[in-house]
Design an enzyme around this catalytic site. Structure first.
Site, short mmCIF file in Angstrom:
data_model
loop_
_atom_site.label_atom_id
_atom_site.label_comp_id
_atom_site.label_asym_id
_atom_site.label_seq_id
_atom_site.Cartn_x
_atom_site.Cartn_y
_atom_site.Cartn_z
N LYS A 63 0.84 -1.21 0.00
CA LYS A 63 0.00 0.00 0.00
C LYS A 63 0.87 1.25 0.00
CE LYS A 63 -3.99 -1.79 2.59
NZ LYS A 63 -4.98 -1.56 1.53
N ARG B 88 -10.42 -11.40 1.82
CA ARG B 88 -11.28 -12.45 1.25
C ARG B 88 -10.62 -13.81 1.32
NH1 ARG B 88 -11.46 -9.06 -4.26
NH2 ARG B 88 -11.17 -7.45 -2.69
N1 BES Z 1 -8.19 -3.63 4.26
C1 BES Z 1 -8.33 -3.21 2.91
C2 BES Z 1 -9.61 -2.41 2.67
C3 BES Z 1 -9.74 -1.11 3.38
C4 BES Z 1 -9.40 0.07 2.77
C5 BES Z 1 -10.26 -1.04 4.66
C6 BES Z 1 -9.55 1.28 3.40
C7 BES Z 1 -10.41 0.16 5.31
C8 BES Z 1 -10.06 1.33 4.69
C9 BES Z 1 -8.33 -4.42 1.99
O1 BES Z 1 -7.58 -5.49 2.41
C10 BES Z 1 -7.79 -3.97 0.69
O2 BES Z 1 -6.63 -3.62 0.65
N2 BES Z 1 -8.60 -3.98 -0.34
C11 BES Z 1 -8.18 -3.56 -1.62
C12 BES Z 1 -8.73 -4.54 -2.63
C13 BES Z 1 -8.13 -4.38 -4.00
C14 BES Z 1 -6.67 -4.77 -3.98
C15 BES Z 1 -8.88 -5.25 -4.95
C16 BES Z 1 -8.75 -2.16 -1.86
O3 BES Z 1 -9.85 -1.87 -1.40
O4 BES Z 1 -8.04 -1.36 -2.46
MN MN Z 2 -5.57 -5.33 1.82
#
Ligand code: BES
Ligand code: MN
Ligand code: ZN
Length: 500
Positions: free
Chosen positions: A276, A350
């Site tokens: 990230k 997931r």
């Molecule tokens: N934990 C994150 C989602 C999230 C984002 C929670 C902001 C709380 C605040 C999740 O694991 C994630 O990183 N999701 C990705 C999915 C993508 C890679 C398909 C996302 O939402 O960007």
């Molecule tokens: Mn994630």
């Protein structure tokens, strides 16, 4: 911890000191029980300050001569909708916020339209305690009051003067079990990941056995035995291990199928190799918000001895990145036998839930499963921080969740599932892939992924990425972590699944 106000219930006698809180209904009308002493003063103050008794509006006045209390706080009840469960919390929160400096507060649980119910009094008390919550355990310098070493930022002693003391006491006993569950969930989410890893989290969950909850913990060896390679793959980049915690509360008839709640417990989400960006990454300490809601719910249900059989399952991992971390392109086989192409290691929640859900239905054959997860940033794009995304294969369960959301203020909004979305996660080299194509319908493709692991059991998925943390503060929550989900699911269970 912030100081917890002490709350008790007493018969309706005017106090000798402190702040007296009164509720005003229609036309700012006060309860006749206090009218003779102070009705005149309040009426004049209301007129001069244009206070009309509007719900949650307040009128703060100095007590007139001849009355023992120092201040009178009038809080409005008048509104377009009937007063409900969430309103009492809000009213309690408003009282707490307006009586911060007071040492003793007496809340007169009566209004012009008759005395408030025991549940209303318990709700007001709950709102006060929830409002007072402050995650300040790492602040070494607490705010001080003049001449005191350390002091609370809320009133310490709160008395609710009620018509029926035993009834209010009983109602509050049940309500405070739920408050404890919400506070536990908030604490877990607020806690930083260096303090709360999978192992430390398990220590906290084990403490629930004091509530009569049966706790079972699976480690890497047991999960390897069960072939939970989707979940285990996420933990590979972290030295802190993986755990699956299974909590059982058996308050219903022996042998009756349980209802089940499953939570994403990623103690920190760096994104893994699909790392990230740095900005805001600190918020990912809250990526275990779904699991915290499940743990808090179990605490609430056990605390009030709910007459129902419940299973709570949480998958606890850290999505970190080191030489052992899984890579984009890796293919893992889930416990169900489905093969998964890990296109993006940041779509890890997931993968954790895939094995937790499959295990849940396989072992317990529950009446339904509801999972909670801070699953996608996309749900924040869709719904902001005010409602959680709801996905389900069952209309009745969806409807019930929606109703429970309206009653508690923990609102959920249903988004679609369907074969056209399911197609988007077809794998190139394996059965499925862990992301859709591009950014379109990101929350839906995540839910479609989960649906592959529910085996047609009635199921609902709540994407709480926008509501578990960082949601706007309100009358009864000033904390970054809200504890979202505990009150919602407690209401669902109480209304529909408990033996009467
Ligand atoms: N934990 C994150 C989602 C999230 C984002 C929670 C902001 C709380 C605040 C999740 O694991 C994630 O990183 N999701 C990705 C999915 C993508 C890679 C398909 C996302 O939402 O960007
Ligand atoms: Mn994630
Ligand atoms: Zn995540």
């Amino acid at each position: 911890m912030s100081i917890r106000p002490s709350v008790h219930f007493a018969p309706m006698e005017l106090p000798g000191k402190g702040v007296l809180v009164l509720f005003a209904g229609e036309a700012a009308g006060l309860a006749s029980s206090v009218l003779p002493q102070i009705g005149e003063t309040v009426a004049r103050a209301a007129a001069s300050q244009k206070f009309t008794g509007k719900r949650l509006a307040t009128l703060d006045i100095l007590a007139p001569a001849g009355v023992d209390v120092e201040r009178i706080l009038v809080v409005g009840l008048k509104g377009e909708t009937p007063l409900g469960e969430e309103d009492w919390l809000k009213l309690g929160g408003v009282v707490a916020s307006k009586t911060k400096k007071a040492e003793t507060v007496t809340i007169w649980c009566d209004a012009a339209d008759g005395s408030l119910s025991a549940d209303a009094a318990a709700g007001i008390a709950s709102g006060i305690v929830l409002r007072a919550y402050d995650f300040d355990r790492y602040k070494t310098k607490k705010p001080k009051k003049d001449g005191e070493e350390e002091s609370a930022d809320v009133a310490c002693a709160v008395t609710l003067a009620v018509a029926d003391v035993p009834a209010a006491g009983t109602a509050y006993e049940l309500a405070s079990a739920v408050v404890e569950g919400v506070i536990l969930a908030r604490d877990l989410v607020n806690e930083p990941a260096n303090v709360l890893g999978p192992i430390e989290y398990v220590d906290q969950i084990n403490e629930l056995s004091a509530q009569g909850i049966d706790v079972e913990i699976l480690g890497e060896a047991e999960m390897t035995e069960l072939k939970m390679f989707a979940l285990l793959g996420v933990a590979l980049g972290s030295p802190r291990g993986a755990r699956l915690a299974i909590m059982r509360w058996s308050g219903g008839p022996e042998g009756e199928a349980p209802i089940a709640f499953v939570g994403k417990g990623v103690v920190f989400d760096t994104g893994g190799i699909s790392i990230k960006p740095a900005g805001g990454m600190e918020d990912m300490k809250g990526d275990m918000g779904g699991s915290a809601a499940v743990v808090g719910l179990m605490r609430a249900l056990a605390g009030r001895k709910a007459k129902v059989n419940v299973v709570g399952i949480v998958g606890l991992v850290e999505n970190a990145v080191d030489g052992k971390a899984q890579r984009p392109g890796d293919i893992v086989t889930a416990m169900s036998g489905t093969t998964i192409e890990v296109i993006n290691t940041d779509a890890e929640g997931r993968l954790v839930l895939a094995d937790a859900l499959w295990y849940c239905q396989d072992r317990f054959q529950p009446k339904f499963m509801i999972d909670l997860a801070t699953l996608t940033g996309a749900v924040i794009v869709a719904l902001g921080n005010h409602q959680a995304g709801l996905f389900s294969n069952n209309d009745e369960l969806s409807e019930r969740l929606h109703e429970a959301g309206k009653a508690t203020g923990e609102k959920v909004w249903r988004l679609p599932l369907g074969p056209e979305y399911d197609k988007l996660i077809e794998g190139k080299f394996a059965d499925i892939k862990n992301v859709g194509s591009g950014r379109a319908a990101g929350s839906i493709t995540a839910a479609q992924f989960l649906q592959r692991f529910v085996n047609d059991v009635p199921w609902a998925h709540l994407d709480i990425a926008g509501t578990a943390m960082g949601s706007p503060s309100n009358e009864y929550n000033q904390s970054w972590a809200s504890g979202f989900g505990v009150r919602l699911l407690n209401r669902l269970v109480e209304t529909h699944y408990e033996q009467k």
